[in-house]
Design a protein around this motif. Sequence first.
Motif, PDB file in Angstrom:
ATOM      1  N   GLU A 206      26.420 -61.940-114.333  1.00  0.00           N
ATOM      2  CA  GLU A 206      27.344 -61.013-115.379  1.00  0.00           C
ATOM      3  C   GLU A 206      28.410 -60.367-114.962  1.00  0.00           C
ATOM      4  OE1 GLU A 206      22.992 -61.630-116.920  1.00  0.00           O
ATOM      5  OE2 GLU A 206      23.820 -61.246-115.171  1.00  0.00           O
ATOM      6  N   PHE A 207      28.276 -59.631-113.802  1.00  0.00           N
ATOM      7  CA  PHE A 207      29.155 -58.464-113.301  1.00  0.00           C
ATOM      8  C   PHE A 207      29.550 -58.676-112.057  1.00  0.00           C
ATOM      9  CE2 PHE A 207      25.985 -56.576-116.387  1.00  0.00           C
ATOM     10  CZ  PHE A 207      26.969 -56.532-117.447  1.00  0.00           C
ATOM     11  N   SER A 208      31.014 -58.365-111.918  1.00  0.00           N
ATOM     12  CA  SER A 208      31.699 -58.056-110.451  1.00  0.00           C
ATOM     13  C   SER A 208      31.768 -56.541-110.507  1.00  0.00           C
ATOM     14  CB  SER A 208      32.901 -58.836-110.199  1.00  0.00           C
ATOM     15  OG  SER A 208      33.844 -58.380-111.077  1.00  0.00           O
ATOM     16  N   LEU A 209      31.969 -55.912-109.296  1.00  0.00           N
ATOM     17  CA  LEU A 209      32.098 -54.612-109.186  1.00  0.00           C
ATOM     18  C   LEU A 209      33.463 -54.353-109.710  1.00  0.00           C
ATOM     19  CD1 LEU A 209      30.758 -53.763-105.506  1.00  0.00           C
ATOM     20  CD2 LEU A 209      29.789 -53.231-107.860  1.00  0.00           C
ATOM     21  N   GLY A 210      34.549 -55.074-109.627  1.00  0.00           N
ATOM     22  CA  GLY A 210      35.768 -54.826-110.004  1.00  0.00           C
ATOM     23  C   GLY A 210      35.604 -54.708-111.636  1.00  0.00           C
ATOM     24  N   ALA A 211      34.870 -55.545-112.265  1.00  0.00           N
ATOM     25  CA  ALA A 211      34.901 -55.596-113.703  1.00  0.00           C
ATOM     26  C   ALA A 211      34.284 -54.430-114.061  1.00  0.00           C
ATOM     27  CB  ALA A 211      34.248 -56.722-114.177  1.00  0.00           C
ATOM     28  N   LEU A 212      33.153 -54.001-113.487  1.00  0.00           N
ATOM     29  CA  LEU A 212      32.234 -52.679-113.765  1.00  0.00           C
ATOM     30  C   LEU A 212      33.246 -51.329-113.773  1.00  0.00           C
ATOM     31  CD1 LEU A 212      28.854 -53.478-112.371  1.00  0.00           C
ATOM     32  CD2 LEU A 212      29.483 -53.628-114.913  1.00  0.00           C
ATOM     33  N   PHE A 213      33.855 -51.374-112.635  1.00  0.00           N
ATOM     34  CA  PHE A 213      34.882 -50.172-112.406  1.00  0.00           C
ATOM     35  C   PHE A 213      36.072 -49.931-113.537  1.00  0.00           C
ATOM     36  CE2 PHE A 213      33.321 -50.042-107.784  1.00  0.00           C
ATOM     37  CZ  PHE A 213      32.618 -48.937-108.091  1.00  0.00           C
ATOM     38  N   SER A 214      36.542 -51.173-114.002  1.00  0.00           N
ATOM     39  CA  SER A 214      37.534 -51.381-114.795  1.00  0.00           C
ATOM     40  C   SER A 214      37.646 -50.657-116.281  1.00  0.00           C
ATOM     41  CB  SER A 214      38.113 -52.968-115.132  1.00  0.00           C
ATOM     42  OG  SER A 214      37.190 -53.406-115.862  1.00  0.00           O
ATOM     43  N   ALA A 215      35.990 -50.506-116.674  1.00  0.00           N
ATOM     44  CA  ALA A 215      35.869 -49.857-117.899  1.00  0.00           C
ATOM     45  C   ALA A 215      36.191 -48.448-117.944  1.00  0.00           C
ATOM     46  CB  ALA A 215      34.438 -49.984-118.029  1.00  0.00           C
ATOM     47  N   GLN A 216      36.343 -47.850-116.562  1.00  0.00           N
ATOM     48  CA  GLN A 216      37.068 -46.489-116.462  1.00  0.00           C
ATOM     49  C   GLN A 216      35.995 -45.415-116.663  1.00  0.00           C
ATOM     50  OE1 GLN A 216      39.830 -45.371-115.436  1.00  0.00           O
ATOM     51  NE2 GLN A 216      40.262 -47.889-114.817  1.00  0.00           N
ATOM     52  N   THR A 217      34.759 -45.637-116.771  1.00  0.00           N
ATOM     53  CA  THR A 217      33.600 -44.634-117.004  1.00  0.00           C
ATOM     54  C   THR A 217      33.486 -43.977-115.490  1.00  0.00           C
ATOM     55  OG1 THR A 217      31.933 -46.110-116.595  1.00  0.00           O
ATOM     56  CG2 THR A 217      32.795 -45.918-118.825  1.00  0.00           C
ATOM     57  N   SER A 218      32.980 -42.537-115.591  1.00  0.00           N
ATOM     58  CA  SER A 218      32.533 -42.074-114.474  1.00  0.00           C
ATOM     59  C   SER A 218      31.334 -42.699-113.790  1.00  0.00           C
ATOM     60  CB  SER A 218      32.446 -40.280-114.712  1.00  0.00           C
ATOM     61  OG  SER A 218      33.494 -39.820-115.099  1.00  0.00           O
ATOM     62  N   ALA A 219      30.324 -42.874-114.468  1.00  0.00           N
ATOM     63  CA  ALA A 219      29.141 -43.529-114.227  1.00  0.00           C
ATOM     64  C   ALA A 219      28.613 -45.004-114.866  1.00  0.00           C
ATOM     65  CB  ALA A 219      27.861 -42.576-114.311  1.00  0.00           C
ATOM     66  N   THR A 220      28.295 -45.536-113.859  1.00  0.00           N
ATOM     67  CA  THR A 220      27.559 -47.096-114.670  1.00  0.00           C
ATOM     68  C   THR A 220      26.336 -47.025-114.284  1.00  0.00           C
ATOM     69  OG1 THR A 220      29.706 -48.274-114.303  1.00  0.00           O
ATOM     70  CG2 THR A 220      27.825 -49.604-114.469  1.00  0.00           C
ATOM     71  N   MET A 221      25.293 -47.052-115.343  1.00  0.00           N
ATOM     72  CA  MET A 221      23.854 -47.091-114.986  1.00  0.00           C
ATOM     73  C   MET A 221      23.428 -48.425-115.559  1.00  0.00           C
ATOM     74  SD  MET A 221      23.039 -43.352-116.508  1.00  0.00           S
ATOM     75  CE  MET A 221      23.999 -41.808-116.258  1.00  0.00           C
ATOM     76  N   LEU A 222      23.095 -49.185-114.654  1.00  0.00           N
ATOM     77  CA  LEU A 222      22.534 -50.553-114.796  1.00  0.00           C
ATOM     78  C   LEU A 222      20.785 -50.939-114.840  1.00  0.00           C
ATOM     79  CD1 LEU A 222      25.041 -52.273-112.536  1.00  0.00           C
ATOM     80  CD2 LEU A 222      24.971 -51.953-115.038  1.00  0.00           C
ATOM     81  N   GLY A 223      20.336 -51.794-115.457  1.00  0.00           N
ATOM     82  CA  GLY A 223      19.083 -52.215-115.346  1.00  0.00           C
ATOM     83  C   GLY A 223      19.038 -53.694-114.869  1.00  0.00           C
ATOM     84  N   HIS A 224      17.931 -54.172-114.635  1.00  0.00           N
ATOM     85  CA  HIS A 224      17.506 -55.576-114.385  1.00  0.00           C
ATOM     86  C   HIS A 224      17.211 -55.971-112.910  1.00  0.00           C
ATOM     87  CE1 HIS A 224      17.185 -59.871-115.122  1.00  0.00           C
ATOM     88  NE2 HIS A 224      18.253 -60.229-114.174  1.00  0.00           N
ATOM     89  N   ILE A 225      17.908 -55.516-111.948  1.00  0.00           N
ATOM     90  CA  ILE A 225      17.517 -55.567-110.690  1.00  0.00           C
ATOM     91  C   ILE A 225      16.544 -54.732-110.323  1.00  0.00           C
ATOM     92  CG2 ILE A 225      18.307 -55.724-108.278  1.00  0.00           C
ATOM     93  CD1 ILE A 225      19.039 -57.927-109.654  1.00  0.00           C
ATOM     94  N   HIS A 226      15.478 -54.732-109.434  1.00  0.00           N
ATOM     95  CA  HIS A 226      14.209 -54.140-109.253  1.00  0.00           C
ATOM     96  C   HIS A 226      14.354 -53.260-107.912  1.00  0.00           C
ATOM     97  CE1 HIS A 226      11.190 -55.879-112.055  1.00  0.00           C
ATOM     98  NE2 HIS A 226      12.234 -55.789-112.792  1.00  0.00           N
TER      99      HIS A 226
END
Length: 431
Positions: A206-226
Amino acid sequence: MLKILHASDLHYSPGNLVEADRCFGHAVEQAIAHDVAVAMLTGDLTDHALDGHSPALLALAKRIKQLADHCPVFLLQGTFSHEPVGLLKMLEMIGARHPIIVSDKIGMIGLSEGKWLEYDPTYTDVKYDLVITSVPTVNKAELALVVGADNASVEMGNHLAALLGLFGPANAALRRRGVPTVLASHGTVDGSLNESGVPMAGLDHEFSLGALFSAQTSATMLGHIHMHQQWTREHDGRTQRIAYPGSIGRYHYGELGEKFCLIWNVSAETADFTPVQTPSKRMIEIAFDGVPNLDELATVAEQCRDAFVRVRYSVDEEFVKTVDRQAIKQILGTAAEVKIEGEVLTIQRQRCAGISTLTSVEERFMRWCDFTNTPKDGLAERLSMLQTMAPEDIASAFALTNKRPGLSAPEPSGQPAQAIQPEPEFEDIGF
């Protein structure tokens, strides 16, 4: 700085109840002890659909209430196979001191004066303590209707990257207002590691690091990977962080590392966290290439006390009955659980085409040598000795000569060859 509890992948179910409740209970107690202002759970709270009266769902609801009595709680929709659509909605109805919100749609949610509300950028007079960009699990079936079933997996990443980029200006505006921002999502980051340490590389994540950083939030909190892991970017005078806390407990053999929840400190300009280890169970794997060695097991039995142990072995078919499963369980009797998994290696046979059409044993033997790349030098003479001489004459010949056996075969003694067997029948299944 806003203090936030981040936990994920609780996987409450009848089979996981003890592990999940012990570890999540510890996370809730730590959140209260650290006096967090918000709790965020990023998906897969359950392992599968649960009945409303099931002990696992009741235990989860009690923990959510305990958490919501301390602070507002944000729950994100996870994988549909783990959390069927609508399952989490009942948790919103828990009567607690602070509100609980379940996010199952893409959008932005704000926390203002202790209340959850839909973020509206036109309401500039609203004072937000936190704004969450929520991207729950996306249904690929809906995307398949637009781009086709064959392209849905690959196009999912492209569409999500474009979507996250659209949230960037809104989060940048919130940053200028001094509002802490968080992106919450459930999915796979390309290049992340699963719980066994295998890189998740491919075109369908679903995601690349660049795409996640592009949302411009300070923190990105993810689930799914254990497995717990993180990434950091210093950009435009600020620090952005992405992290998986990993699963709250240990549910499968072979999982690497410890288990955590995260206590975040998030502001408009930066984000950081402290991992808090949970009391997950110990799982030990012992593997044998062959029949399990009981003496070796005895030497590690004490280390396996109160642990969950899996013994794996692989043996040929003829040795299967020599594996003493009961003895293995007795040696590891102090373990909390002993699982024994055996792999039986079947005998592989190759066909030797045309061997059954040959009339003599010698011809068939030579064909078999050719097929198996076996050197034939001297074998024809030795085969002749086996067919025409008694065993004691062959043994005497080997003892009296230093020459290679069979190159100058002695004359028959005249005694009957007692060991000569009738010529075997060869079938066309290989020799």
